[in-house]
Design a protein around this motif. Structure first.
Motif, PDB file in Angstrom:
ATOM      1  N   ASN B 204      82.214   9.208  53.019  1.00  0.00           N
ATOM      2  CA  ASN B 204      81.282  10.292  52.697  1.00  0.00           C
ATOM      3  C   ASN B 204      81.998  11.581  52.297  1.00  0.00           C
ATOM      4  O   ASN B 204      81.446  12.393  51.574  1.00  0.00           O
ATOM      5  N   HIS B 210      75.813  12.332  47.281  1.00  0.00           N
ATOM      6  CA  HIS B 210      74.810  12.702  48.290  1.00  0.00           C
ATOM      7  C   HIS B 210      74.458  14.179  48.411  1.00  0.00           C
ATOM      8  O   HIS B 210      73.343  14.484  48.846  1.00  0.00           O
ATOM      9  N   HIS B 215      71.860  17.619  51.325  1.00  0.00           N
ATOM     10  CA  HIS B 215      72.005  19.057  51.586  1.00  0.00           C
ATOM     11  C   HIS B 215      71.007  19.900  50.796  1.00  0.00           C
ATOM     12  O   HIS B 215      71.202  21.112  50.645  1.00  0.00           O
ATOM     13  N   ASP B 359      74.789  15.462  57.428  1.00  0.00           N
ATOM     14  CA  ASP B 359      75.704  14.351  57.130  1.00  0.00           C
ATOM     15  C   ASP B 359      75.753  13.384  58.311  1.00  0.00           C
ATOM     16  O   ASP B 359      75.732  12.168  58.143  1.00  0.00           O
TER      17      ASP B 359
HETATM   18 FE   LIG Z   1      77.744  16.083  53.007  1.00  0.00          FE
END
Ligand SMILES: [Fe+2]
Ligand code: FES
Lengths: 163, 418
Positions: B204, B210, B215, B359
């Protein structure tokens, strides 16, 4: 502080205010909770221990008033995934003491135990809390909230509720 | 379905565009990883600045091993296993301090901070003991680059610089942003636990796909410009340096802006002392280039994530639990920018961070999703039609591509096959 000198009516008023604060936090009533804060409010949850200097070392939360507001708006955005599905919380706050009276401000100490149910687990958190409350009109506003987690020195999971 | 206790052919589990989902949650695989990755390759342990003075020590880890990182009188850094050589008591329980020796509380053996056995209680009983063979066990190889100290349990193998390869440039790039050329780790750590496998975190860190989604709340509530960096219109790149080291290179976007310190969401006027120091260190033109480019966003395999303004150390706890240790990067001798580095770090990372809490919940959800027993495999083929080589010969893709994941798994496979 000798027992004879305790200002019981002030203590009861402060307690009542903090019971409300606790319930609003438990019920994720973000905007109502935010409305308790003074314009210069500071919300502090240190990492490691209560002795660290938050201006020099890492804290889990060290929000001035504008960052408190960003935090609240993030919760309200509908995309704060750490709090979705909604985190269920119930806390017991107890052992209230008036630690200091200073003009229109009062420092209150208490202990708190939180039962927290997130999507992945059920957790118990514990802390020593200190509040600096400022008298305004016939009530209080929150000038400072310090949350000293019992296990602040250890690795902690997400803290995505109002502690 | 065959079990994973002895994988003969990794080609059956790691593909060019995905992996067997069980690699994230199988206990045998985790044990193999400890042996072939964590106890073999170079692993980041700590930073020189955490033990600046003689006799300083700090508790660290390597794989599952607690490690005491000390600075002995000769100025050297030692990585010592925190287990008393008498009967195995945990030697030190403090997280840091300054002392020249460690005394075991069980039967009072005392070790120097370079690991040598100094004294045994009631010494008459040790007529047959060879004291020199009873020193603390050490991590056999130790090396540092730019102040970053790595250890390896393999007695032999590539040097640290060979292992880092092109990734040394990432550390150089970070250090160039510090006027003194040095960074410091002085602000303590946030220790953030997730109920997920360590590889989910590693992948990640340089997943540029992402941020626009996970976010999104941050873009909604603050005037962060991060979304410009990670959309499918972004000119940012993903890059695979080999050996599992990957980055998201945001410089193309920052160069388009052409504004110093825009990478850090600020400007020259707000950090005048820092800007002057940078000009004095590098000259006006070079300082301007460095301050436009900013610091890297890079994952050094297997556990060091340099995330522009902070660094993460990834510590595996078990197959399903990982701790991320995060600290603000500090530029030695530059107080004005350091204050902002700390404040931004505290807001974004750790258990309550605006970014990292989200996350982390994705790590946990993914770890749960991967429990499926349906012969599941991931898909990491995004952008494999547009992989290309940059001028240095490294594979690059668009910033939202799965190219870093593919690079990480390719290296992982080579280690596990070895
Ligand atoms: Fe992130
Ligand atoms: S186990 Fe340490 S002195 Fe005996």
């Amino acid at each position: 502080m000798s027992l004879a000198n305790i200002n019981y009516s002030l203590l009861r008023e402060a307690e009542q205010f903090l019971f409300v604060e606790a319930r609003l936090a438990d019920e994720n009533r973000y905007e109502d909770w935010e409305s308790l804060w003074a314009d210069d409010g500071v919300y502090w949850v240190p990492a490691e221990n209560a002795e660290i200097d938050p201006e020099k070392e890492m804290s889990i939360i060290y929000d001035n008033r504008s960052r408190i507001s960003v935090r609240i708006r993030q919760f309200l955005s509908g995309k704060r995934y750490a709090a979705d599905p909604e985190i269920k919380v119930r806390r017991v706050v107890s052992n209230f003491e008036l630690l200091e009276e200073d003009g229109d401000e009062v420092l209150v100490g208490c202990n708190a135990i939180y039962f927290v149910s997130t999507e992945s687990d059920d957790e118990v958190w514990g802390s020593r809390n200190e509040f600096r409350l400022r008298q305004v009109g016939d009530g209080f506003e929150l000038a400072r909230k310090n949350v000293f987690l019992v296990n602040a020195h250890k690795a902690l999971p997400n803290l995505a509720f109002l502690i | 379905m065959n079990d994973l206790s002895s994988i003969e052919n990794w080609d059956d589990h790691i593909f060019s565009d995905g992996v067997d989902g069980r690699l994230y949650n199988d206990q045998h695989v985790f044990e193999q990883e400890l042996k072939k990755i964590w106890y073999t390759t170079w692993v980041y342990v700590g930073h020189e600045s955490e033990i600046p003075n003689t006799n300083d020590f700090v508790m660290k880890s390597l794989g599952l091993e607690p490690i005491i990182m000390t600075r002995s009188k000769d100025g050297n850094v030692n990585l010592l296993i925190n287990t008393c050589t008498h009967r195995g008591n945990k030697l030190c329980s403090k997280s840091k301090g300054n002392q020249g020796s460690f005394t075991c509380p069980y039967h009072s053996w005392t070790f120097k901070n370079d690991g040598k056995l100094m004294g045994q209680a009631y010494p008459d009983g040790f007529k047959n003991a060879d004291k020199s063979a009873l020193g603390l066990k050490r991590v056999p190889r130790i090396a540092s680059y730019g102040g970053f100290i790595f250890g390896s349990f393999a007695e032999e193998g590539p040097t640290l610089e060979e292992y880092l390869g092109g990734a040394t440039e990432l550390i150089d790039r970070l250090l160039a942003n510090s006027p003194s050329g040095e960074i410091e780790v002085t602000t303590g750590y946030l220790k953030h636990k997730v109920r997920g496998n360590w590889k989910l975190l590693v992948e990640n860190e340089t997943d540029g796909y992402h941020p626009g989604f996970v976010h999104a709340s941050v873009f909604m509530v603050s005037n962060s410009r991060i979304n410009e960096l990670y959309g499918d219109k972004s000119s940012s790149l993903s890059r695979d340096y080999g050996n599992g080291h990957t980055e998201i290179d945001l410089r193309p976007e920052f160069r388009k802006r052409g504004e110093e310190l825009s990478w850090f969401g600020t400007n020259k006027e707000r950090l005048p002392d820092y800007v002057e120091q940078m000009k004095a260190a590098h000259g006006d033109e070079k300082a301007r280039e460095i301050m436009i480019d900013g610091t890297p966003h890079a994952m050094i395999f297997p556990n060091l994530f340099i995330a522009e303004i902070q660094m993460f150390v990834i510590e595996p706890i078990s197959v399903s639990e990982t701790v991320q240790h995060v600290t603000a990067i500090q530029f030695k001798g530059s107080p004005d920018i350091n204050r902002r580095l700390r404040q931004q770090t505290m807001g974004s990372v750790g258990p309550a961070g605006f970014l990292l809490a989200d996350d982390s919940v994705m790590y946990e959800r993914t770890h749960q999703g991967l429990q499926t027993k349906t012969g599941y495999r991931t898909y990491t083929g995004r952008g494999n039609h547009r992989e290309r080589l940059d001028e240095d010969g490294y594979l690059v893709g668009d910033s939202t591509d799965d190219l870093p994941s593919r690079g990480i798994w390719k290296h992982y496979k080579s280690l596990m096959e070895a």
